[in-house]
Write a protein that holds these residues in place. Sequence first.
Motif, short mmCIF file in Angstrom:
data_model
loop_
_atom_site.label_atom_id
_atom_site.label_comp_id
_atom_site.label_asym_id
_atom_site.label_seq_id
_atom_site.Cartn_x
_atom_site.Cartn_y
_atom_site.Cartn_z
N TYR A 389 0.96 -1.34 -0.12
CA TYR A 389 0.06 -0.05 -0.14
C TYR A 389 1.01 1.32 -0.03
CZ TYR A 389 -3.65 -3.20 1.38
OH TYR A 389 -4.56 -4.18 1.43
N ARG A 390 0.50 2.12 -0.62
CA ARG A 390 1.07 3.65 -0.82
C ARG A 390 0.22 4.50 0.17
NH1 ARG A 390 3.57 4.73 -6.49
NH2 ARG A 390 4.76 3.04 -5.55
N VAL A 391 0.81 5.22 0.95
CA VAL A 391 0.01 6.26 1.89
C VAL A 391 0.60 7.55 1.67
CG1 VAL A 391 -0.78 6.89 4.13
CG2 VAL A 391 -0.39 4.31 3.60
N ARG A 392 0.01 8.49 0.94
CA ARG A 392 0.44 9.89 0.91
C ARG A 392 -0.31 10.91 1.73
NH1 ARG A 392 3.28 12.09 -3.24
NH2 ARG A 392 2.67 10.17 -4.60
N CYS A 393 0.31 11.91 2.29
CA CYS A 393 -0.30 12.81 3.17
C CYS A 393 0.05 14.25 2.72
CB CYS A 393 0.35 12.51 4.62
SG CYS A 393 -0.46 13.94 5.95
N ARG A 394 -0.52 14.90 2.31
CA ARG A 394 -0.46 16.28 1.84
C ARG A 394 -0.82 17.09 2.90
NH1 ARG A 394 0.83 16.22 -3.47
NH2 ARG A 394 0.34 14.23 -4.80
N ARG A 395 0.05 17.88 3.52
CA ARG A 395 -0.33 18.73 4.51
C ARG A 395 -0.65 20.21 4.22
NH1 ARG A 395 3.52 14.77 5.89
NH2 ARG A 395 3.24 13.91 8.01
N GLN A 396 -1.51 20.84 4.92
CA GLN A 396 -1.63 22.03 4.47
C GLN A 396 -0.52 22.98 4.98
OE1 GLN A 396 -5.10 23.68 6.65
NE2 GLN A 396 -4.79 25.77 6.41
N THR A 397 0.20 22.81 5.64
CA THR A 397 1.66 23.37 6.02
C THR A 397 2.83 22.37 6.24
OG1 THR A 397 1.15 23.38 8.53
CG2 THR A 397 0.55 25.45 7.19
N GLY A 398 3.84 22.56 5.72
CA GLY A 398 4.83 21.65 5.84
C GLY A 398 4.84 20.44 4.72
N PRO A 399 5.95 19.77 4.66
CA PRO A 399 6.25 18.79 3.65
C PRO A 399 5.15 17.83 3.48
CG PRO A 399 7.71 18.29 5.37
CD PRO A 399 6.89 19.54 5.85
N SER A 400 4.77 17.21 2.36
CA SER A 400 3.95 16.14 1.94
C SER A 400 4.81 14.86 2.33
CB SER A 400 3.46 16.09 0.70
OG SER A 400 2.63 17.24 0.35
N SER A 401 4.33 13.72 2.52
CA SER A 401 5.06 12.63 2.73
C SER A 401 4.53 11.39 2.03
CB SER A 401 5.17 12.18 4.39
OG SER A 401 3.76 12.00 4.94
N LEU A 402 5.23 10.46 1.88
CA LEU A 402 4.93 9.37 0.96
C LEU A 402 5.43 8.14 1.44
CD1 LEU A 402 3.31 8.12 -1.50
CD2 LEU A 402 5.43 8.23 -2.88
N LEU A 403 4.41 7.29 2.11
CA LEU A 403 4.99 5.98 2.62
C LEU A 403 4.60 4.78 1.80
CD1 LEU A 403 4.05 6.61 6.54
CD2 LEU A 403 6.36 6.97 5.52
N SER A 404 5.62 3.83 1.77
CA SER A 404 4.95 2.44 1.23
C SER A 404 5.19 1.23 2.11
CB SER A 404 5.99 2.35 -0.01
OG SER A 404 5.84 3.19 -0.92
N VAL A 405 4.08 0.54 2.29
CA VAL A 405 4.02 -0.42 3.48
C VAL A 405 3.70 -1.79 2.77
CG1 VAL A 405 3.46 1.18 5.04
CG2 VAL A 405 1.77 0.00 4.16
N SER A 406 4.01 -2.85 3.56
CA SER A 406 3.75 -4.30 3.37
C SER A 406 2.18 -4.46 3.18
CB SER A 406 4.51 -5.21 4.07
OG SER A 406 3.68 -5.40 5.30
N PRO A 407 1.82 -5.62 2.43
CA PRO A 407 0.37 -6.04 2.22
C PRO A 407 0.03 -6.39 3.60
CG PRO A 407 1.73 -7.54 1.18
CD PRO A 407 2.56 -6.45 1.40
N GLN A 408 0.61 -6.61 4.48
CA GLN A 408 0.38 -7.13 5.75
C GLN A 408 -0.17 -6.05 6.74
OE1 GLN A 408 3.14 -8.67 4.86
NE2 GLN A 408 1.77 -10.32 3.65
N THR A 409 0.19 -4.77 6.37
CA THR A 409 0.30 -3.67 7.25
C THR A 409 -0.89 -2.67 6.97
OG1 THR A 409 2.62 -3.56 7.52
CG2 THR A 409 1.26 -1.48 7.90
N HIS A 410 -1.69 -2.30 7.87
CA HIS A 410 -3.04 -1.69 7.37
C HIS A 410 -3.31 -0.69 8.40
CE1 HIS A 410 -4.59 -6.14 5.97
NE2 HIS A 410 -4.16 -5.43 5.09
N SER A 411 -1.88 -0.10 8.98
CA SER A 411 -2.39 1.20 9.55
C SER A 411 -0.69 1.79 9.50
CB SER A 411 -2.58 1.02 11.13
OG SER A 411 -1.60 0.18 11.57
N VAL A 412 -0.59 3.32 9.47
CA VAL A 412 0.40 3.89 9.65
C VAL A 412 0.28 5.06 10.61
CG1 VAL A 412 1.40 3.21 7.42
CG2 VAL A 412 0.17 5.49 7.79
#
Length: 460
Positions: A389-412
């Motif tokens: 899974y690819r998790v992207r967080c676009r913040r109103q202020t500050g840098p955006s982030s992109l996390l890639s996690v395993s198929p067994q992971t369902h939370s960050v």
Amino acid sequence: PLPGPHPSVSNSEGDLLFLLDSSGSVSYYEFSRVKEFIWDLLQPFTFGPKDVQTSIIHISTTPTMEFPFDRHQSAAALHQAIRNTQQLMGDTNTGKALSYAKEKLFSGEAGARPEVPKVLVWVTDGFSTDDISEAMQLLKDMGVTVFIVSTGHSNYLELSAAASQPPEKHLHFVDVDDLPIITQELRDGILDVIQANRLHAVDVTSSSFRLVWPKLLSQETDYYTLEYAPRGDLGKKRTQQVSGVHTTLLLSNLAPETTYEVALIPESNTHYFPPQITRVTTLAAQPQLPQALLLTELLHSFQHLCGSVLDSLQQFCVPLELGGPELDTVLQICSAETGSWVVRSTSTHTNIDLLSLEGSKVRHLRFEDMGPNTLKASWDSADGKVLGYRVRCRRQTGPSSLLSVSPQTHSVLLTDLPAGTTSKVCVKPMYKNQAGRSLCRMVHMQPATEAQGYKHRQRA
């Protein structure tokens, strides 16, 4: 068309340096997985003095160069050299390794070339025993593009500052077993850098590709002469003139699985510009359905209209006739036990026998307050054989982030979310041949004067 194989990359030029964490903080298993990742990343490139050159520097107590840029000029030799690379152990003195890398990236003794793009790919577990900020800034000030791949999940602020901007394009967090998830995205990012100053092709299909080149001409009377022909059959050469204000051109009506020699000749009355030459191979012809039917859209429509009924069945098939009796085309839209979609065609006018399309999205994205400026995002698994899974967080202020996690992971954990701001969080499942659809939510962090908690609303 369905996704095809990635074409070889023979129209790029640059010095590509891997900074490899070879210290004792990395296990033998992790080190071997990273070596596999490096080779997978490099596979499509063509290597040589006018193409891509690559080198590896070990991060350890003392930095060590595994081989210089000009040592291995073929894919086979480079592959064997990467396989033979051994872990050094020792301390994680990344700052020293970065200073050493700066010296070698601009050193003719190490085989580096002047006037070609420089790219640094730092693969790390997220920790360093010495300071990296000054050495990294010097590299970026000298024009080096820095990509960082972290197999740990800490030090986000330090790593996002170290990577080239914006961090969402240059910084990747991924478990070591899920490195293949980011290979294509990282390769595309590198290509954006090393192809920028040369004529190259993008959007390659079986019958077309788009040429892109840097802006060279400035006078209104200047123009380009473009010549292209199938390799080995120059008698079919085609020529056309392109205005000097253009930096891109689409070539179409090309033959599939054919290598084209392309030359772009700048014609200027004031300056001489050498011709730019590239070689592009079109993809194999992909099976097409009658009336250019977009299968994924069709299947998504079926799921939307009939989802409540279909979800209760392990398997089902729905016949759908297209184009009338004269086309003799019937599609069966099926749901397999794996949750993937299957389309079968009985048409005598198309060679499609079986297509599996996995394009679902995760369900029920939700958030939990974990303290000041921190939320836990969790979701239910997507259907089909998910690779991660690819998790992207676009913040109103500050840098955006992109996390890639395993198929067994369902939370960050999402950190650095200032009170009173709104962020957009998207989770996308990744499959072998394509990405699924993103599920996005807007998350509002309450001001500090309000009760701790969160609010979220679905994207419109």
